[in-house]
Design an enzyme around this catalytic site. Sequence first.
Site, PDB file in Angstrom:
ATOM      1  N   PRO A  34     -25.655  -0.281 -19.654  1.00 20.96           N
ATOM      2  CA  PRO A  34     -24.843  -0.353 -18.378  1.00 20.96           C
ATOM      3  C   PRO A  34     -23.639   0.316 -18.203  1.00 20.96           C
ATOM      4  O   PRO A  34     -22.622  -0.094 -19.062  1.00 20.96           O
ATOM      5  CB  PRO A  34     -24.935  -1.778 -17.862  1.00 20.96           C
ATOM      6  N   ASN A  35     -23.428   1.198 -17.125  1.00 17.82           N
ATOM      7  CA  ASN A  35     -22.154   1.840 -16.845  1.00 17.82           C
ATOM      8  C   ASN A  35     -21.754   2.842 -17.809  1.00 17.82           C
ATOM      9  O   ASN A  35     -20.716   3.572 -17.439  1.00 17.82           O
ATOM     10  CB  ASN A  35     -20.906   0.583 -16.795  1.00 17.82           C
ATOM     11  N   ARG A  63     -13.570   7.215 -15.410  1.00 16.42           N
ATOM     12  CA  ARG A  63     -12.483   6.309 -15.115  1.00 16.42           C
ATOM     13  C   ARG A  63     -12.377   5.500 -16.751  1.00 16.42           C
ATOM     14  O   ARG A  63     -13.037   5.710 -17.613  1.00 16.42           O
ATOM     15  CB  ARG A  63     -13.285   5.201 -14.393  1.00 16.42           C
ATOM     16  N   TYR A  95     -12.138   4.374 -22.867  1.00 13.37           N
ATOM     17  CA  TYR A  95     -13.464   4.929 -23.270  1.00 13.37           C
ATOM     18  C   TYR A  95     -13.313   6.374 -23.500  1.00 13.37           C
ATOM     19  O   TYR A  95     -14.549   7.034 -24.069  1.00 13.37           O
ATOM     20  CB  TYR A  95     -14.522   4.390 -22.321  1.00 13.37           C
ATOM     21  N   ASN A  97     -25.604   1.521 -28.010  1.00  6.85           N
ATOM     22  CA  ASN A  97     -24.523   0.687 -27.194  1.00  6.85           C
ATOM     23  C   ASN A  97     -25.056   0.117 -26.167  1.00  6.85           C
ATOM     24  O   ASN A  97     -25.364   0.761 -25.144  1.00  6.85           O
ATOM     25  CB  ASN A  97     -23.443   1.794 -26.975  1.00  6.85           C
ATOM     26  N   ALA A 124     -21.901  -4.061 -21.797  1.00  5.86           N
ATOM     27  CA  ALA A 124     -21.685  -5.612 -21.583  1.00  5.86           C
ATOM     28  C   ALA A 124     -22.838  -6.323 -21.947  1.00  5.86           C
ATOM     29  O   ALA A 124     -22.705  -7.669 -22.259  1.00  5.86           O
ATOM     30  CB  ALA A 124     -21.217  -5.789 -20.237  1.00  5.86           C
ATOM     31  N   GLU A 136     -25.413  -0.753 -34.166  1.00  8.83           N
ATOM     32  CA  GLU A 136     -24.744  -1.103 -33.163  1.00  8.83           C
ATOM     33  C   GLU A 136     -23.449  -0.026 -32.939  1.00  8.83           C
ATOM     34  O   GLU A 136     -22.654   0.057 -33.859  1.00  8.83           O
ATOM     35  CB  GLU A 136     -24.250  -2.460 -32.871  1.00  8.83           C
ATOM     36  N   HIS A 163     -19.834   0.823 -30.460  1.00  8.48           N
ATOM     37  CA  HIS A 163     -19.144   0.700 -29.288  1.00  8.48           C
ATOM     38  C   HIS A 163     -17.949   1.557 -29.619  1.00  8.48           C
ATOM     39  O   HIS A 163     -17.448   1.808 -30.168  1.00  8.48           O
ATOM     40  CB  HIS A 163     -18.454  -0.727 -29.176  1.00  8.48           C
ATOM     41  N   ARG A 199     -10.084  -6.596 -28.180  1.00 13.31           N
ATOM     42  CA  ARG A 199      -9.951  -6.684 -26.655  1.00 13.31           C
ATOM     43  C   ARG A 199      -9.953  -8.338 -26.182  1.00 13.31           C
ATOM     44  O   ARG A 199      -9.961  -9.195 -27.123  1.00 13.31           O
ATOM     45  CB  ARG A 199     -11.213  -5.970 -26.045  1.00 13.31           C
TER      46      ARG A 199
END
Length: 149
Positions: free
Chosen positions: A10-11, A18, A23, A74, A77, A98, A100, A107
């Site tokens: 997602p996203n 943004r 990112y 990835n 969330a 995995e 990211h 974070r």
Amino acid sequence: MRSILVLNGPNLNLLGTRQPEVYGRETLDMINNDCVQYAGSQGAQVICQQSNHEGALIDAIHAAKGTHQGIVLNAGAYTHTSIALMDALASVELPCVEVHLSNIHAREEFRHVSYISRVALGQICGFGSRGYQMAIGALIAHLDELDPK
Ligand code: CA2
């Protein structure tokens, strides 16, 4: 030829629009193109998919069985919440790396937990978009070890 599924959650379709300080500036299309190029240089092919929906990601993982030899994931969330994605990965028994973009361990505390890590070969985080190529390289090396040419 080896085939790897590069799956984004997602996203991540919003990359490049943004939060570039977190990112990066690359769009998902740019990252996917780099994955295709890099995998090609290593004698493998990648198929790239993205969904904002947990069920669609699970369907993509199920469909990978018999089509791809490994998964670069990835999960966005969902990494931190989805037992269902973890179970799907465990059920297909495909090696998964995995990825990211950000260093999730540096974070917020809720990002330090990954359900995906429990069933992944390993995790690459904090190297931005380069992490995808690192993951593809690690997956190919793993597949080479299992089945040397
Ligand atoms: O660092 C990563 O790759 C993450 O998987 C990205 C997820 C985040 O929830 C994970 O904790 C770490 C979020 C992706 C959101 O992407 C955006 C891109 C552009 C604009 C807004 C969000």
